[in-house]
Design a protein around this motif. Structure first.
Motif, PDB file in Angstrom:
ATOM      1  N   ASP A  70      13.259   6.705   4.024  1.00  0.00           N
ATOM      2  CA  ASP A  70      12.968   6.718   5.506  1.00  0.00           C
ATOM      3  C   ASP A  70      11.564   5.786   5.411  1.00  0.00           C
ATOM      4  N   GLY A  71      10.959   5.308   4.536  1.00  0.00           N
ATOM      5  CA  GLY A  71      10.038   4.093   4.558  1.00  0.00           C
ATOM      6  C   GLY A  71       8.762   4.820   4.816  1.00  0.00           C
ATOM      7  N   SER A  72       8.619   6.170   4.740  1.00  0.00           N
ATOM      8  CA  SER A  72       7.422   6.841   4.904  1.00  0.00           C
ATOM      9  C   SER A  72       6.259   6.781   3.924  1.00  0.00           C
ATOM     10  N   VAL A  73       6.625   6.582   2.359  1.00  0.00           N
ATOM     11  CA  VAL A  73       5.768   6.520   1.446  1.00  0.00           C
ATOM     12  C   VAL A  73       6.129   5.364   0.472  1.00  0.00           C
ATOM     13  N   ILE A  74       5.338   4.423   0.308  1.00  0.00           N
ATOM     14  CA  ILE A  74       5.448   3.463  -0.663  1.00  0.00           C
ATOM     15  C   ILE A  74       4.630   3.531  -1.701  1.00  0.00           C
ATOM     16  N   ALA A  75       5.105   3.071  -2.767  1.00  0.00           N
ATOM     17  CA  ALA A  75       4.352   3.322  -4.178  1.00  0.00           C
ATOM     18  C   ALA A  75       4.023   1.629  -4.439  1.00  0.00           C
ATOM     19  N   TYR A  76       3.070   1.353  -4.980  1.00  0.00           N
ATOM     20  CA  TYR A  76       2.399   0.093  -5.090  1.00  0.00           C
ATOM     21  C   TYR A  76       1.405   0.158  -6.324  1.00  0.00           C
ATOM     22  N   ARG A  77       1.414  -0.953  -6.971  1.00  0.00           N
ATOM     23  CA  ARG A  77       0.390  -1.076  -7.992  1.00  0.00           C
ATOM     24  C   ARG A  77      -0.529  -2.507  -7.944  1.00  0.00           C
ATOM     25  N   ALA A  78      -1.836  -2.029  -8.605  1.00  0.00           N
ATOM     26  CA  ALA A  78      -2.834  -3.004  -8.503  1.00  0.00           C
ATOM     27  C   ALA A  78      -3.223  -3.669  -9.795  1.00  0.00           C
ATOM     28  N   VAL A  79      -3.416  -4.878  -9.963  1.00  0.00           N
ATOM     29  CA  VAL A  79      -4.000  -5.290 -11.172  1.00  0.00           C
ATOM     30  C   VAL A  79      -4.670  -6.505 -11.080  1.00  0.00           C
ATOM     31  N   SER A  80      -5.823  -6.364 -11.915  1.00  0.00           N
ATOM     32  CA  SER A  80      -6.821  -7.231 -11.744  1.00  0.00           C
ATOM     33  C   SER A  80      -6.556  -8.543 -12.539  1.00  0.00           C
ATOM     34  N   PRO A  81      -6.579  -9.775 -12.131  1.00  0.00           N
ATOM     35  CA  PRO A  81      -6.284 -11.047 -12.640  1.00  0.00           C
ATOM     36  C   PRO A  81      -7.123 -11.250 -13.981  1.00  0.00           C
ATOM     37  N   ASP A  82      -8.240 -10.621 -14.080  1.00  0.00           N
ATOM     38  CA  ASP A  82      -9.182 -10.614 -15.170  1.00  0.00           C
ATOM     39  C   ASP A  82      -8.873  -9.726 -16.330  1.00  0.00           C
ATOM     40  N   PRO A  83      -8.360 -10.142 -17.368  1.00  0.00           N
ATOM     41  CA  PRO A  83      -7.797  -9.334 -18.592  1.00  0.00           C
ATOM     42  C   PRO A  83      -9.298  -8.383 -18.894  1.00  0.00           C
ATOM     43  N   GLU A  84     -10.530  -8.941 -18.623  1.00  0.00           N
ATOM     44  CA  GLU A  84     -11.624  -7.919 -18.855  1.00  0.00           C
ATOM     45  C   GLU A  84     -11.970  -6.977 -17.747  1.00  0.00           C
ATOM     46  N   GLY A  85     -11.340  -7.146 -16.494  1.00  0.00           N
ATOM     47  CA  GLY A  85     -11.560  -6.453 -15.357  1.00  0.00           C
ATOM     48  C   GLY A  85     -10.979  -5.024 -15.529  1.00  0.00           C
ATOM     49  N   PRO A  86     -11.022  -4.348 -14.436  1.00  0.00           N
ATOM     50  CA  PRO A  86     -10.723  -2.965 -14.165  1.00  0.00           C
ATOM     51  C   PRO A  86      -9.149  -2.786 -14.646  1.00  0.00           C
ATOM     52  N   ARG A  87      -8.967  -1.573 -15.206  1.00  0.00           N
ATOM     53  CA  ARG A  87      -7.303  -1.301 -15.588  1.00  0.00           C
ATOM     54  C   ARG A  87      -6.438  -1.325 -14.387  1.00  0.00           C
ATOM     55  N   PRO A  88      -5.313  -1.444 -14.556  1.00  0.00           N
ATOM     56  CA  PRO A  88      -4.331  -1.275 -13.557  1.00  0.00           C
ATOM     57  C   PRO A  88      -4.192   0.086 -12.806  1.00  0.00           C
ATOM     58  N   LYS A  89      -4.029  -0.067 -11.342  1.00  0.00           N
ATOM     59  CA  LYS A  89      -3.874   1.311 -10.750  1.00  0.00           C
ATOM     60  C   LYS A  89      -2.727   1.647 -10.179  1.00  0.00           C
ATOM     61  N   GLN A  90      -2.265   2.658  -9.902  1.00  0.00           N
ATOM     62  CA  GLN A  90      -1.169   3.133  -9.107  1.00  0.00           C
ATOM     63  C   GLN A  90      -1.415   3.814  -7.855  1.00  0.00           C
ATOM     64  N   PHE A  91      -0.736   3.428  -6.738  1.00  0.00           N
ATOM     65  CA  PHE A  91      -1.160   4.101  -5.254  1.00  0.00           C
ATOM     66  C   PHE A  91       0.240   4.477  -4.735  1.00  0.00           C
ATOM     67  N   LEU A  92       0.009   5.420  -3.777  1.00  0.00           N
ATOM     68  CA  LEU A  92       0.944   5.639  -2.713  1.00  0.00           C
ATOM     69  C   LEU A  92       0.364   5.620  -1.392  1.00  0.00           C
ATOM     70  N   TYR A  93       0.974   4.955  -0.455  1.00  0.00           N
ATOM     71  CA  TYR A  93       0.498   4.644   0.829  1.00  0.00           C
ATOM     72  C   TYR A  93       1.689   5.346   1.774  1.00  0.00           C
ATOM     73  N   SER A  94       0.978   6.291   2.875  1.00  0.00           N
ATOM     74  CA  SER A  94       1.708   7.115   3.601  1.00  0.00           C
ATOM     75  C   SER A  94       0.820   7.049   4.964  1.00  0.00           C
ATOM     76  N   ASP A  95       1.392   6.999   6.072  1.00  0.00           N
ATOM     77  CA  ASP A  95       0.630   7.359   7.413  1.00  0.00           C
ATOM     78  C   ASP A  95      -0.695   6.464   7.447  1.00  0.00           C
ATOM     79  N   GLY A  96      -0.716   5.206   6.726  1.00  0.00           N
ATOM     80  CA  GLY A  96      -2.090   4.577   7.013  1.00  0.00           C
ATOM     81  C   GLY A  96      -3.011   5.004   5.956  1.00  0.00           C
ATOM     82  N   GLU A  97      -2.500   5.869   5.145  1.00  0.00           N
ATOM     83  CA  GLU A  97      -3.576   6.552   4.180  1.00  0.00           C
ATOM     84  C   GLU A  97      -3.209   5.991   2.762  1.00  0.00           C
ATOM     85  N   VAL A  98      -4.124   5.728   1.793  1.00  0.00           N
ATOM     86  CA  VAL A  98      -3.778   5.329   0.525  1.00  0.00           C
ATOM     87  C   VAL A  98      -4.315   6.361  -0.458  1.00  0.00           C
ATOM     88  N   SER A  99      -3.577   6.866  -1.470  1.00  0.00           N
ATOM     89  CA  SER A  99      -4.253   7.771  -2.472  1.00  0.00           C
ATOM     90  C   SER A  99      -3.708   7.266  -3.860  1.00  0.00           C
TER      91      SER A  99
END
Length: 366
Positions: A70-99
């Motif tokens: 229904d499009g109400s929940v979206i899973a997406y992933r964030a990766v730093s372009p710097d190999p020495e940067g922060p580790r990848p993270k996974q998020f859920l986006y719903s109703d304008g909120e990110v967790s």
């Protein structure tokens, strides 16, 4: 190591270079009306508004990995372009909120999610690939033997994927009631397979193949809710014995995927499961489908994301001029009513592993 693991996430659409080259050489030009999303074209050609999903501080590249029907929940992933940067993270986006979803390891991925926010996926957790489920704020390993992967979940909570058993991939279902996994019967002559999509009525789609067959020839298959199974129909000009096919999505009476076939070429394909028909579409690669048969991905031989309703193709806006896009924009998921699409747009540049930098976005159409 990271690229190998991420390729496992994309494995169900992988095809051999030999098959692709042969298919390209045999491709027959297909034409369809193409319109810009900004134009006031009839029927499907509605204006589509693009929105970038929130980018966490310290990250630059984000990518959609799944969306509820229904499009109400979206899973997406964030990766730093710097190999020495922060580790990848996974998020859920719903109703304008990110967790944030705490992951078991850096390179695990939520590959599908339902409207209740239950996500499924897999990842390399040494010494094996592990299927898992995110439910009620907790990440849990799904019952498995030597490893496996979870590809899809329906509204009820039934999960499908594959298990590794004696070096072979076996298609399975993990029922919503917590029992299982339950093996899905393979057709005669096939020794391995994977279940890649499940409808809300319990219909399952996926691929079957012969073990140790490196020819890149998975065959499209459907398991009905009663446990019986059948091969999916072939589009005109394609023979089941010759094709390589990946099935990537199912909603209602429609399924979608990609196909490589001598004399037909390569590209996206959609199936009408109720009618037992198949059609090669004018989009490419990992095609997503809505409940009315609208398919979405990107244009063939083009960096432009698009959707196709009937024979009409609608181009979707990106961040870069297509002439400056050295990668591609792509739709990963489409809602059942085809009003919301989610995917990735190229922002320019590549990370240390030569992966394109992208932003996870949605397109609201109509």
């Amino acid at each position: 190591m990271s690229r190998m693991v991420l390729r496992r996430f994309m494995a169900r659409k992988a095809i051999t270079a030999t098959a692709v080259v042969a298919a390209v050489a045999a491709t027959t030009a297909l034409t369809a009306p193409v319109v810009s999303a900004a134009e006031n074209a009839p029927e499907a050609a509605q204006a589509c508004a693009m929105q970038i999903l929130p980018i966490p501080e310290g990250y630059q590249s984000t990518r959609v990995t799944g969306m509820s029907n229904d499009g109400s929940v979206i899973a997406y992933r964030a990766v730093s372009p710097d190999p020495e940067g922060p580790r990848p993270k996974q998020f859920l986006y719903s109703d304008g909120e990110v967790s944030e979803v705490p992951m078991l390891r850096d390179y695990t991925t939520i590959q599908d999610v339902n409207a209740a926010g239950v996500g499924v996926g897999g990842g390399w957790i040494s010494p094996k690939y592990v299927p898992y489920v995110w439910r009620d704020g907790q990440m849990s390993e799904l019952p498995n033997e030597e490893g496996g992967w979870a590809y899809a979940i329906n509204a009820k909570g039934d999960i499908v994927g594959s298990l590794d058993r004696d070096g072979t991939s076996i298609p399975v279902r993990w029922p919503a009631d917590g029992t299982g996994p339950v093996d899905l019967a393979l057709p005669e002559g096939k020794e391995r397979g994977m279940a890649t999509g499940i409808g809300n009525d319990g219909t399952i789609v996926g691929e079957v193949m012969v073990e140790r067959d490196n020819s890149g020839n998975p065959k499209p298959y459907m398991w009905r809710a009663d446990g019986s199974g059948t091969y999916l129909a072939m589009p005109e000009g394609a023979d089941l014995a010759d094709v390589a096919v990946g099935v990537t999505d199912i909603k209602g009476d429609w399924a979608s995927g990609w196909l490589v076939a001598p004399g037909v070429g390569y590209g996206g394909v959609r199936w009408n499961l109720a009618k037992g028909t198949a059609e090669v579409v004018d989009l490419d690669d990992w095609v997503a489908v809505s409940a009315n048969g609208t398919v979405a991905s990107h244009l063939r031989d083009s960096p432009i994301a698009a959707y196709q309703s009937g024979k009409t193709i609608v181009e979707l806006p990106g961040l870069l001029d297509p002439a400056d896009n050295t990668s591609k924009d792509n739709v990963v998921a489409i809602s059942a009513d085809a009003s919301l699409l989610a995917g990735d747009v190229f922002i320019g540049g590549y990370d240390a592993e030569e992966q394109p930098l992208t932003n996870a976005v949605t397109w609201t159409c109509g």
